[in-house]
Write a protein that holds these residues in place. Structure first.
Motif, short mmCIF file in Angstrom:
data_model
loop_
_atom_site.label_atom_id
_atom_site.label_comp_id
_atom_site.label_asym_id
_atom_site.label_seq_id
_atom_site.Cartn_x
_atom_site.Cartn_y
_atom_site.Cartn_z
N ILE A 25 1.01 -1.01 -0.07
CA ILE A 25 0.04 -0.10 -0.07
C ILE A 25 0.80 1.13 -0.15
O ILE A 25 1.56 1.48 1.00
N GLN A 26 1.16 2.02 -1.18
CA GLN A 26 1.72 3.02 -1.50
C GLN A 26 0.84 4.45 -1.41
O GLN A 26 -0.43 4.14 -1.46
N SER A 27 1.36 5.58 -1.22
CA SER A 27 0.39 6.71 -1.04
C SER A 27 -0.38 6.80 -2.57
O SER A 27 -1.46 7.47 -2.45
N ASP A 28 0.16 6.59 -3.77
CA ASP A 28 -1.14 6.58 -4.88
C ASP A 28 -1.87 5.47 -4.84
O ASP A 28 -2.72 5.55 -5.73
N PHE A 29 -2.05 4.57 -3.98
CA PHE A 29 -2.86 3.52 -4.29
C PHE A 29 -4.25 4.12 -3.62
O PHE A 29 -5.25 3.69 -4.18
N LEU A 30 -4.24 4.80 -2.49
CA LEU A 30 -5.47 5.37 -2.07
C LEU A 30 -6.01 6.52 -2.57
O LEU A 30 -5.26 7.34 -3.14
N PRO A 31 -7.26 6.68 -2.64
CA PRO A 31 -7.99 8.06 -2.95
C PRO A 31 -7.59 9.26 -2.00
O PRO A 31 -8.05 10.30 -2.27
N PHE A 32 -6.75 8.91 -0.99
CA PHE A 32 -6.71 9.96 0.03
C PHE A 32 -5.10 9.74 0.54
O PHE A 32 -4.75 8.59 0.63
N GLU A 33 -4.78 10.84 0.99
CA GLU A 33 -3.35 10.50 1.87
C GLU A 33 -3.69 10.31 3.48
O GLU A 33 -4.27 10.75 3.86
N PHE A 34 -3.35 8.72 3.51
CA PHE A 34 -3.81 8.31 5.07
C PHE A 34 -2.68 9.21 6.16
O PHE A 34 -1.62 9.28 5.88
N LYS A 35 -3.11 9.56 7.08
CA LYS A 35 -2.54 10.15 8.33
C LYS A 35 -2.49 9.20 9.66
O LYS A 35 -1.55 9.68 10.44
N ARG A 36 -3.29 8.44 9.69
CA ARG A 36 -3.40 7.57 10.72
C ARG A 36 -3.47 6.04 10.51
O ARG A 36 -4.43 5.81 9.43
N VAL A 37 -2.86 5.13 11.09
CA VAL A 37 -3.14 3.90 10.93
C VAL A 37 -3.42 3.23 12.18
O VAL A 37 -2.66 3.42 13.30
N TYR A 38 -4.52 2.47 12.49
CA TYR A 38 -4.67 1.61 13.77
C TYR A 38 -5.18 0.41 13.41
O TYR A 38 -5.36 0.18 12.21
N TYR A 39 -5.30 -0.47 14.26
CA TYR A 39 -5.81 -1.82 13.93
C TYR A 39 -6.62 -2.43 15.15
O TYR A 39 -6.30 -1.99 16.46
N LEU A 40 -7.52 -3.20 15.12
CA LEU A 40 -8.38 -3.92 16.18
C LEU A 40 -8.00 -5.52 16.06
O LEU A 40 -7.83 -6.13 15.13
N PHE A 41 -7.75 -5.98 17.06
CA PHE A 41 -7.39 -7.36 17.38
C PHE A 41 -7.97 -7.77 18.82
O PHE A 41 -8.43 -7.02 19.61
N ASP A 42 -7.88 -9.18 18.88
CA ASP A 42 -8.59 -9.76 20.12
C ASP A 42 -9.82 -9.41 20.52
O ASP A 42 -10.24 -9.13 21.44
N VAL A 43 -10.70 -9.16 19.38
CA VAL A 43 -12.00 -8.71 19.47
C VAL A 43 -13.01 -10.03 19.68
O VAL A 43 -12.66 -10.82 18.82
N PRO A 44 -13.62 -10.12 20.78
CA PRO A 44 -14.66 -11.22 21.10
C PRO A 44 -15.60 -11.59 19.93
O PRO A 44 -16.01 -10.34 19.30
#
Length: 134
Positions: A25-44
């Motif tokens: 995933i590079q900057s030219d792939f998305l229709p916006f520039e991402f400023k934040r990355v987060y993830y959800l895990f261990d979700v019941p």
């Protein structure tokens, strides 16, 4: 403001190799520039995430591992997506209510967001969301 018809599934470029695949995933792939990355895990498996819309922020959700379902709602129409491939991202434009549920064991949801966290960008009450769509 987006509608469920503007939601897209994005095919993430992958370099395949017998030693293991590499998603890119590079900057030219998305229709916006991402400023934040987060993830959800261990979700019941019975847990519910999301339950909000954004006023200005766009996001892409990716199931890096396992699976989960995303229900999107534009105030008029609803649509459900099963995310279960690490090379597919769900692009959610502004003004779309989202709910995530039915997480499999070991599921990891990666989120690429177009902006930093700002509480005032969230609509967390569904009735308020419906009013904002009028």
């Amino acid at each position: 403001m987006g509608t469920v018809n503007t939601i897209q599934l994005l095919k993430i470029p992958v370099v395949e190799d017998v030693r293991g695949n590499l998603g890119i995933i590079q900057s030219d792939f998305l229709p916006f520039e991402f400023k934040r990355v987060y993830y959800l895990f261990d979700v019941p498996s019975n847990a519910f995430r999301g339950g909000h819309a954004h006023i200005k922020q766009q996001e892409v959700l990716i199931a890096l591992s396992g699976s989960f379902e995303v229900t999107v709602n534009d105030g008029t129409k609803k649509k459900r997506y099963l995310l279960n491939k690490p090379n597919v991202g769900l692009l959610i434009p502004i003004g779309i209510w989202r709910e995530l549920e039915n997480f499999s064991s070991g599921a990891v949801c990666l989120v690429l967001a177009s902006d930093d966290f700002l509480e005032e960008d969230y609509i967390r009450d569904f009735d308020e969301f419906l009013i904002s769509k009028k």
